[in-house]
Design a protein around this motif. Structure first.
Motif, PDB file in Angstrom:
ATOM      1  N   LEU A 127       0.826  -1.206   0.000  1.00 58.51           N
ATOM      2  CA  LEU A 127       0.000   0.000   0.000  1.00 58.51           C
ATOM      3  C   LEU A 127       0.861   1.257   0.000  1.00 58.51           C
ATOM      4  O   LEU A 127       0.625   2.194  -0.758  1.00 58.51           O
ATOM      5  CB  LEU A 127      -0.909   0.010   1.235  1.00 58.51           C
ATOM      6  N   GLU A 128       1.863   1.284   0.861  1.00 53.84           N
ATOM      7  CA  GLU A 128       2.729   2.456   0.958  1.00 53.84           C
ATOM      8  C   GLU A 128       3.428   2.721  -0.375  1.00 53.84           C
ATOM      9  O   GLU A 128       3.499   3.864  -0.836  1.00 53.84           O
ATOM     10  CB  GLU A 128       3.773   2.242   2.058  1.00 53.84           C
ATOM     11  N   GLY A 129       3.935   1.648  -0.999  1.00 51.46           N
ATOM     12  CA  GLY A 129       4.605   1.811  -2.276  1.00 51.46           C
ATOM     13  C   GLY A 129       3.682   2.316  -3.357  1.00 51.46           C
ATOM     14  O   GLY A 129       4.071   3.144  -4.200  1.00 51.46           O
ATOM     15  N   ASN A 130       2.438   1.856  -3.351  1.00 47.18           N
ATOM     16  CA  ASN A 130       1.497   2.325  -4.359  1.00 47.18           C
ATOM     17  C   ASN A 130       1.121   3.779  -4.154  1.00 47.18           C
ATOM     18  O   ASN A 130       0.937   4.530  -5.114  1.00 47.18           O
ATOM     19  CB  ASN A 130       0.246   1.458  -4.363  1.00 47.18           C
ATOM     20  N   VAL A 131       1.010   4.201  -2.906  1.00 47.31           N
ATOM     21  CA  VAL A 131       0.758   5.613  -2.622  1.00 47.31           C
ATOM     22  C   VAL A 131       1.878   6.472  -3.208  1.00 47.31           C
ATOM     23  O   VAL A 131       1.632   7.490  -3.879  1.00 47.31           O
ATOM     24  CB  VAL A 131       0.623   5.847  -1.113  1.00 47.31           C
ATOM     25  N   LEU A 132       3.122   6.069  -2.971  1.00 53.74           N
ATOM     26  CA  LEU A 132       4.255   6.828  -3.501  1.00 53.74           C
ATOM     27  C   LEU A 132       4.195   6.897  -5.023  1.00 53.74           C
ATOM     28  O   LEU A 132       4.433   7.960  -5.618  1.00 53.74           O
ATOM     29  CB  LEU A 132       5.562   6.182  -3.054  1.00 53.74           C
ATOM     30  N   LEU A 133       3.871   5.766  -5.661  1.00 58.48           N
ATOM     31  CA  LEU A 133       3.799   5.739  -7.116  1.00 58.48           C
ATOM     32  C   LEU A 133       2.694   6.655  -7.634  1.00 58.48           C
ATOM     33  O   LEU A 133       2.882   7.385  -8.622  1.00 58.48           O
ATOM     34  CB  LEU A 133       3.569   4.312  -7.590  1.00 58.48           C
ATOM     35  N   GLN A 134       1.532   6.630  -6.993  1.00 62.54           N
ATOM     36  CA  GLN A 134       0.435   7.484  -7.430  1.00 62.54           C
ATOM     37  C   GLN A 134       0.796   8.962  -7.295  1.00 62.54           C
ATOM     38  O   GLN A 134       0.471   9.771  -8.168  1.00 62.54           O
ATOM     39  CB  GLN A 134      -0.831   7.169  -6.630  1.00 62.54           C
TER      40      GLN A 134
END
Length: 333
Positions: A127-134
């Motif tokens: 989840l954290e990684g996807n937030v950063l990507l978004q």
């Protein structure tokens, strides 16, 4: 059995993929649902993503009946003799190496001791990684994404309005789990909460005696909401049966190399991936090599079907990573 000293380690990239390939298999490929509400969702069809039609992805094999649990009826083998259908990309279009850390799209390594809740660390790292990507894709300053594993672990095993799973005779922090468990919690918008809401209280054996409970008033406290979810295929195709002694027996059927392409493309499209695998050991103070891990290089390859007992994060790959980094006799093909 959960290793109470276990910790989330970002393994060498293709090692993570190789471990996934050697462990076992996953549910049906590419199942997605969108626009989720606060109803309970099928653990077989969902996992962790965010509020847009993109998000974290999971590649998860059959898992241990001692904690990181899936049943045989929930697993899937893709017919290796049949066409796989149109993939998002061919291998020719993918780089030979890719590392989300080089892009600043991975949050820090965390230490799960003293609890057996690697599944929560793995899910929230995705989840954290996807937030950063978004945020990066939107041209915005990256946030300090850090979500509470304590919050997720606690509410996964405490009753919600008198319903759900709950701990008996043990701390909810220590019951173990798998991707479906985290999805079933997060898809009801129970979290993901910021680390400051329910911080991890310590990492020593003595810290187990502290009060790790989280107030019921914080159950629906969320920094982000899970929105979409998708399982990825496993490169390892395994047929599982239950032996006379009640243990799972796996027969390796072959590799689905197209699944590796899907996993790589998912990393490019969605960021960090959660994965379950059979961990030889995961203690930071281990002496000498294990049966499957080379402790000087951290190269790990499980060369036979074994029930997954640990969850980590895939953050990239390296097609040119040398086989000699693995233990002799335990090297990928």
């Amino acid at each position: 059995m959960w290793n109470k000293q276990g910790f989330r380690r970002f393994l060498i990239w293709m090692v993570a993929l190789a471990v996934c390939a050697a462990s076992s298999l996953v549910p049906a490929a590419a199942q997605r649902q969108t626009n989720l509400d606060k109803t309970a969702l099928s653990a077989e069809k969902l996992e962790a993503l965010l509020d847009t039609d993109s998000g974290a992805r999971v590649a998860e094999p059959l898992v241990s009946p001692t904690g990181y649990v899936r049943t045989l009826s929930q697993t899937y083998n893709r017919d290796l003799n049949q066409p796989t259908g149109e993939l998002r990309s061919s291998r020719a279009t993918l780089p030979a190496q890719y590392d989300l850390r080089d892009q600043g799209l991975v949050t820090g390594v965390k230490f799960q001791n003293p609890w057996g809740n690697c599944w929560a660390f793995s899910a929230l790292s995705a989840l954290e990684g996807n937030v950063l990507l978004q945020y990066q894709n939107a041209g915005r300053t990256l946030p300090a994404a850090d979500y509470s594993e304590r919050h997720l672990s606690w509410f996964a095993y405490t009753l919600e309005n008198g319903e759900g799973s709950y701990a008996v005779g043990t701390n909810p922090m220590d019951l173990g789990g798998f991707a479906g468990r985290s999805v079933s919690v997060l898809s009801r918008w129970i979290g993901a909460a910021d680390e400051s809401v329910a911080p991890y209280l310590g990492h020593t054996a003595a810290d187990r005696d502290r009060d790790w409970s989280v107030s019921e008033t914080q159950r629906y406290t969320s920094t982000v909401h899970l929105q979409n979810a998708e399982y990825l295929p496993s490169p390892a195709q395994v047929s599982w049966t239950v032996g006379a002694d009640g243990t799972y027996q796996g027969t390796f059927l072959g590799y689905d190399l197209a699944a590796i392409t899907e996993i790589k493309q998912a990393i490019l499209d969605y960021g960090v991936i959660e994965v379950g695998f059979y961990a030889d050991q995961s203690t930071p103070d281990a002496q000498g090599n294990g049966e499957y891990i080379q402790n000087n290089t951290f190269a790990h390859y499980t060369d036979k079907p074994l029930i997954a007992n640990h969850a980590v994060s895939i953050v990239g790959w390296d097609d040119d990573y040398s086989r000699t980094n693995f233990i002799a006799g335990k090297r990928p093909p």
